[in-house]
Each structure stands twice: as C-alpha cells, then as structure tokens.
Design a protein around this motif. Structure first.
Motif, PDB file in Angstrom:
ATOM      1  N   ALA A 141       4.848  24.884   6.313  1.00  0.00           N
ATOM      2  CA  ALA A 141       4.400  23.518   6.015  1.00  0.00           C
ATOM      3  C   ALA A 141       3.286  23.527   4.971  1.00  0.00           C
ATOM      4  CB  ALA A 141       3.930  22.830   7.292  1.00  0.00           C
ATOM      5  N   ALA A 142       2.304  24.431   5.139  1.00  0.00           N
ATOM      6  CA  ALA A 142       1.214  24.519   4.160  1.00  0.00           C
ATOM      7  C   ALA A 142       1.734  25.021   2.821  1.00  0.00           C
ATOM      8  CB  ALA A 142       0.109  25.431   4.683  1.00  0.00           C
ATOM      9  N   GLY A 143       2.662  25.980   2.857  1.00  0.00           N
ATOM     10  CA  GLY A 143       3.238  26.479   1.605  1.00  0.00           C
ATOM     11  C   GLY A 143       3.929  25.374   0.829  1.00  0.00           C
ATOM     12  N   LEU A 144       4.733  24.592   1.524  1.00  0.00           N
ATOM     13  CA  LEU A 144       5.430  23.480   0.864  1.00  0.00           C
ATOM     14  C   LEU A 144       4.447  22.457   0.320  1.00  0.00           C
ATOM     15  CD1 LEU A 144       8.365  22.944   3.392  1.00  0.00           C
ATOM     16  CD2 LEU A 144       8.534  23.886   1.076  1.00  0.00           C
ATOM     17  N   THR A 149      -4.832  24.690 -14.862  1.00  0.00           N
ATOM     18  CA  THR A 149      -5.609  25.637 -14.069  1.00  0.00           C
ATOM     19  C   THR A 149      -5.538  25.287 -12.589  1.00  0.00           C
ATOM     20  OG1 THR A 149      -7.129  26.045 -15.912  1.00  0.00           O
ATOM     21  CG2 THR A 149      -7.912  26.603 -13.709  1.00  0.00           C
ATOM     22  N   ALA A 150      -5.689  23.990 -12.269  1.00  0.00           N
ATOM     23  CA  ALA A 150      -5.603  23.554 -10.876  1.00  0.00           C
ATOM     24  C   ALA A 150      -4.213  23.810 -10.314  1.00  0.00           C
ATOM     25  CB  ALA A 150      -5.950  22.075 -10.774  1.00  0.00           C
ATOM     26  N   GLY A 151      -3.182  23.547 -11.122  1.00  0.00           N
ATOM     27  CA  GLY A 151      -1.808  23.772 -10.666  1.00  0.00           C
ATOM     28  C   GLY A 151      -1.558  25.222 -10.320  1.00  0.00           C
ATOM     29  N   LYS A 152      -2.058  26.132 -11.152  1.00  0.00           N
ATOM     30  CA  LYS A 152      -1.894  27.556 -10.871  1.00  0.00           C
ATOM     31  C   LYS A 152      -2.626  27.937  -9.584  1.00  0.00           C
ATOM     32  CE  LYS A 152      -1.507  28.829 -15.768  1.00  0.00           C
ATOM     33  NZ  LYS A 152      -2.206  29.489 -16.898  1.00  0.00           N
ATOM     34  N   GLY A 153      -3.772  27.278  -9.343  1.00  0.00           N
ATOM     35  CA  GLY A 153      -4.512  27.553  -8.120  1.00  0.00           C
ATOM     36  C   GLY A 153      -3.752  27.132  -6.878  1.00  0.00           C
ATOM     37  N   TYR A 154      -3.174  25.923  -6.897  1.00  0.00           N
ATOM     38  CA  TYR A 154      -2.376  25.471  -5.750  1.00  0.00           C
ATOM     39  C   TYR A 154      -1.133  26.346  -5.570  1.00  0.00           C
ATOM     40  CZ  TYR A 154      -5.195  21.252  -5.223  1.00  0.00           C
ATOM     41  OH  TYR A 154      -6.223  20.380  -4.984  1.00  0.00           O
ATOM     42  N   TRP A 155      -0.578  26.811  -6.663  1.00  0.00           N
ATOM     43  CA  TRP A 155       0.553  27.738  -6.610  1.00  0.00           C
ATOM     44  C   TRP A 155       0.151  29.001  -5.843  1.00  0.00           C
ATOM     45  CZ3 TRP A 155       2.538  30.021 -11.920  1.00  0.00           C
ATOM     46  CH2 TRP A 155       3.486  31.029 -11.691  1.00  0.00           C
ATOM     47  N   ALA A 156      -1.013  29.570  -6.194  1.00  0.00           N
ATOM     48  CA  ALA A 156      -1.486  30.789  -5.531  1.00  0.00           C
ATOM     49  C   ALA A 156      -1.736  30.544  -4.045  1.00  0.00           C
ATOM     50  CB  ALA A 156      -2.759  31.286  -6.207  1.00  0.00           C
ATOM     51  N   VAL A 157      -2.351  29.399  -3.707  1.00  0.00           N
ATOM     52  CA  VAL A 157      -2.618  29.073  -2.308  1.00  0.00           C
ATOM     53  C   VAL A 157      -1.304  28.932  -1.539  1.00  0.00           C
ATOM     54  CG1 VAL A 157      -3.589  27.360  -0.732  1.00  0.00           C
ATOM     55  CG2 VAL A 157      -4.834  27.986  -2.813  1.00  0.00           C
ATOM     56  N   GLY A 158      -0.337  28.247  -2.148  1.00  0.00           N
ATOM     57  CA  GLY A 158       0.963  28.083  -1.500  1.00  0.00           C
ATOM     58  C   GLY A 158       1.651  29.408  -1.240  1.00  0.00           C
ATOM     59  N   ASN A 159       1.548  30.321  -2.190  1.00  0.00           N
ATOM     60  CA  ASN A 159       2.153  31.649  -1.998  1.00  0.00           C
ATOM     61  C   ASN A 159       1.585  32.347  -0.758  1.00  0.00           C
ATOM     62  OD1 ASN A 159       3.692  31.365  -4.292  1.00  0.00           O
ATOM     63  ND2 ASN A 159       2.451  32.715  -5.565  1.00  0.00           N
ATOM     64  N   VAL A 160       0.251  32.274  -0.616  1.00  0.00           N
ATOM     65  CA  VAL A 160      -0.378  32.915   0.535  1.00  0.00           C
ATOM     66  C   VAL A 160       0.090  32.248   1.830  1.00  0.00           C
ATOM     67  CG1 VAL A 160      -2.566  33.455   1.671  1.00  0.00           C
ATOM     68  CG2 VAL A 160      -2.381  33.624  -0.820  1.00  0.00           C
ATOM     69  N   ALA A 161       0.148  30.915   1.821  1.00  0.00           N
ATOM     70  CA  ALA A 161       0.588  30.197   3.022  1.00  0.00           C
ATOM     71  C   ALA A 161       2.000  30.614   3.420  1.00  0.00           C
ATOM     72  CB  ALA A 161       0.525  28.694   2.779  1.00  0.00           C
ATOM     73  N   PHE A 162       2.895  30.709   2.447  1.00  0.00           N
ATOM     74  CA  PHE A 162       4.266  31.137   2.741  1.00  0.00           C
ATOM     75  C   PHE A 162       4.270  32.542   3.343  1.00  0.00           C
ATOM     76  CE2 PHE A 162       5.980  27.901  -0.360  1.00  0.00           C
ATOM     77  CZ  PHE A 162       6.852  27.288   0.529  1.00  0.00           C
ATOM     78  N   ARG A 163       3.502  33.441   2.766  1.00  0.00           N
ATOM     79  CA  ARG A 163       3.493  34.815   3.250  1.00  0.00           C
ATOM     80  C   ARG A 163       2.926  34.910   4.664  1.00  0.00           C
ATOM     81  NH1 ARG A 163       4.928  38.904   0.205  1.00  0.00           N
ATOM     82  NH2 ARG A 163       5.014  38.743  -2.075  1.00  0.00           N
ATOM     83  N   ARG A 164       2.045  33.984   5.021  1.00  0.00           N
ATOM     84  CA  ARG A 164       1.495  33.961   6.374  1.00  0.00           C
ATOM     85  C   ARG A 164       2.475  33.360   7.371  1.00  0.00           C
ATOM     86  NH1 ARG A 164      -2.392  30.724   7.589  1.00  0.00           N
ATOM     87  NH2 ARG A 164      -3.456  32.065   9.088  1.00  0.00           N
TER      88      ARG A 164
END
Length: 405
Positions: free
Chosen positions: A239-242, A220-235
């Motif tokens: 660095a935050a996405g990676l 569950t936590a991994g999926k959450g960090y995945w979602a956060v990273g996706n948003v960072a990349f789109r912004r």
C-alpha cells in the motif's frame, strides 16, 4: 552565467536572439542547437575580466555548455568527450576546481553508460584529490557517485559505505535540500538493495519524506518518492509502495525528462511484479517504459530490464513456456546487467523451469542466483534463492514469490 557577468537578456542575445528567446532557453523550455551554444558562449566569453580562448580553439565555456547540453540530450559519450576537453581547458587556465567538476561530470557519464569499473576508477581518483579531502564541499558529490557506481557493479557493501559517508559529509557541509535529497536517495537505495530494509525505511520516514515537500524541483521530489516507494515495496508494504509511486508518477512526466520517466516506469513495473501485482497499472508501466525506449534508444541493460519485466509478466500469467523463452534470452546476455540484476533473472527463470517440472535446470539456476546475490552482498535475497533451490531439490512445489523481505 549571464547574471554573473552582469548582462541583460537583450545584451546576451545581441542581434540574433530576442530577450524572450533567451528567457525560454534559460528556463529550459527550449533546447539550443550547436550554433546557438557557440554564439551564446562567445557573447559570454568576451565580457572583460573572464578568460579568453586562444586563437583557433574553443572557449572553455563553450565546452562546458556543450557538455551540459549533450548530457541533457542523453548523449553521454558526447558529454564525456566535451567534459574532458573542458577539464583540460580549466587546468590550462589554472582553475583546479573547474577541472575537478568537469572531471566528475565525465565520470558520471561512465555510470550512465553502465561502465561501472571505469567510473569507479575515475571517481576514486577524484575522491582522493586535495579538493575533496576531509570536509571539503566537493566530497559528498563524488561519494554519492561512488555509491551509485558500486551498486551497479554489485558491490553493495561498498555502496552503503560511500552513501553513508556522503550523508555524513553532506550534513556537515549543509548541502541544500535538493542536494540532500540526492544523497538520501543513494543511501536508501544502497541499504534496501543490501537487505537493510528497516534502516532504509527509517531514513525514508524520518528524514527523506519531510524534505520532499520542500524540494524546489518537481523532478528531484519525484525521484525521492520513487526511492521511498521502492523501499516500501521491498519491505512488503504494498500500500505504501503504491502510494509513493503514484506521487512520483504525478511529478515525473515525459515532457520534463523522458529518460527519467522511462527509468521510473521500468523500475516501478519491476517492483510491482515482485509483489505479484499482475494488473492493468503494471502493464501500463511496462508499456510506457518500452515506448520511451523506442524513442530514446538506450543501453543494452535498459533493453534487458524491460524484457525481464515482460518475462515476469508472462510467468505470473501462468505462461511459463513463453516466460522461459524471454528470460532465457535475457539470461544469455546477463553480463550487461548488474550482478544482482542477473541473479534476479536466474531466480525467475528457475521458477518457471520448476513450474514445468524441469527440476534439474531449476536447481542449477536457483543455486546460481543464490551465489550471485551472495557475491553482491544481497544476503537476504541469497537466502531466499537458496531456500527455493532446496525446495526444488527436494521435489517440493516452488511458488512464484520473488520478494525477499
């Protein structure tokens, strides 16, 4: 179920399973076969005070366990069939809540099978059922499913609406941390896909990230960090996405859930390529996704998303002729993709056509991309594709950037 029925592991296993074998099954370290599921369901069903199956029919408990096991094995067609039978059995026993929960699982199987239209139809019926009316605790679950299905169907505005409603109801109902993380994932994904990056990042930074440290389940936590990273990349915050995708990769392992690991690597490759990251780590993500697909099988959408990334990799390598061959194949099968997924393929195919001087075809593809993005509600990406189309129409060199903010 065993503890609800006040059985010890020894009592549940009888003369067939030792206590430590039951423990291994309960902890998810071993998957039961069909015979084991039937035996355990029978042992659980004969406990006094619980509904007994009619002669010659499977118990409702056996059907529920079989549906759950088929889901774990990614046999979504089988899981849906068993869930529907379990729902019928619950209704026959006068348990409307059990019927609703099994019907929700059956609808969720449709989403995993990428049949978004049917999923939405069934989920809408469940959302309007009295059990999900008003502030009932079941409502956030179906709103989250509706958000995910709308996103897959290219109805991004509706996805945002359902995800916001799921969060509002989830906070009122005081969902547990893992359940709230799932709701936040659906919300930030819908917001980000719709181009509402600032709002999505606000939820990630102030609400989702603090929850992830308290999650009880690494997946569950991994999926959450995945979602956060996706948003960072789109912004555009590479660095935050990676950083967040690296955290997700440390938690999402192939041993725990090969399908989730494959989906993460497929998605990570896509967002990395969108940022122009043409490196060894991106190549590894693509290789992982393709290897997992060869083991698991998968839907046509999964296959096409892998091919799309491979075409984008070739494009960034400057091999536009090979990229066109791959992307043309994907675009020819675009009905298996979400509308915004098909629009991305059209955009990348148009970029390679423009790079080789085929401006007429490039303009048409980029116009098609802009139209598809617009219809889905991804207006930022629609504007980006339209600007590229105008550049190609004017004979101006078109760059390879596909990020739209």
């Amino acid at each position: 179920m065993r503890t609800e029925r006040f059985l010890t592991q020894e009592e549940l296993g009888g003369n067939v399973f030792r206590a430590r074998e039951i423990s291994t099954l309960e902890k998810g370290r071993r998957e039961p076969g069909g015979g084991a599921i039937r035996f355990l369901a029978e042992r659980l069903t004969v406990v006094p005070g619980y509904p007994q199956p009619s002669a010659g029919s499977d118990s409702r408990l056996f059907l529920e366990l079989s549906a759950a096991q088929a889901w774990d094995e990614r046999n979504y067609t089988g899981a849906r069939r068993q869930a529907q039978l379990a729902a019928d059995a619950a209704l026959a026993e006068g348990d409307p809540t059990g019927w609703w929960e099994m019907s929700l699982l059956a609808a969720a199987c449709l989403r995993r099978l990428h049949d978004y239209t049917a999923c939405l139809a069934e989920a809408e019926l469940l959302a309007h059922h009295p059990l999900a009316a008003g502030g009932q605790p079941l409502r956030p679950q179906v709103e989250t499913l509706l958000a995910a299905a709308c996103q897959g169907a290219g109805r991004l505005a509706d996805a945002v609406t359902h995800a916001r409603r799921a969060l509002e109801l989830g906070l009122i109902q005081r969902l547990n941390i893992d359940q709230l993380i799932e709701v936040y994932q659906a919300l930030v994904a819908a917001l980000s896909e719709s181009g509402l990056q600032d709002e999505a990042w606000g939820h990630c930074r102030t609400l989702l990230l603090p929850l992830l440290d308290a999650a009880s389940d690494p997946q569950t936590a991994g999926k959450g960090y995945w979602a956060v990273g996706n948003v960072a990349f789109r912004r555009g915050d590479t660095a935050a996405g990676l950083r967040h995708h690296a955290k997700a990769a440390s938690l999402l392992t192939p041993d725990a859930d090969l399908e989730t690991w494959a989906a993460f690597n497929r998605a990570s490759a896509a967002v990395r390529l969108a940022e122009g990251l043409h490196d060894a780590a991106t190549s590894q993500c693509m290789d992982h996704a393709e290897t997992a697909l060869s083991v698991l099988g998968g839907t046509e959408e999964d296959v096409l998303e892998n091919l799309h990334s491979r075409g984008r990799w070739l494009q960034l390598s400057g091999n536009h002729q090979s990229a066109i061959q791959v992307l043309t194949d994907v675009y020819g099968r675009r009905t298996a993709l979400s509308p915004q997924g098909a629009a991305e393929v059209a955009l990348h195919l148009g970029l390679s056509r423009a790079a080789l001087g085929d401006m007429g075809t490039a303009v048409q593809l980029l116009d098609d991309s802009a139209g598809a993005f617009s219809a889905a509600g991804a207006l930022d990406r629609a504007g980006h594709a339209a600007r590229l189309a105008n550049q190609a129409r004017a004979g101006t060199p078109v760059g390879l950037s596909a990020r739209t903010g």
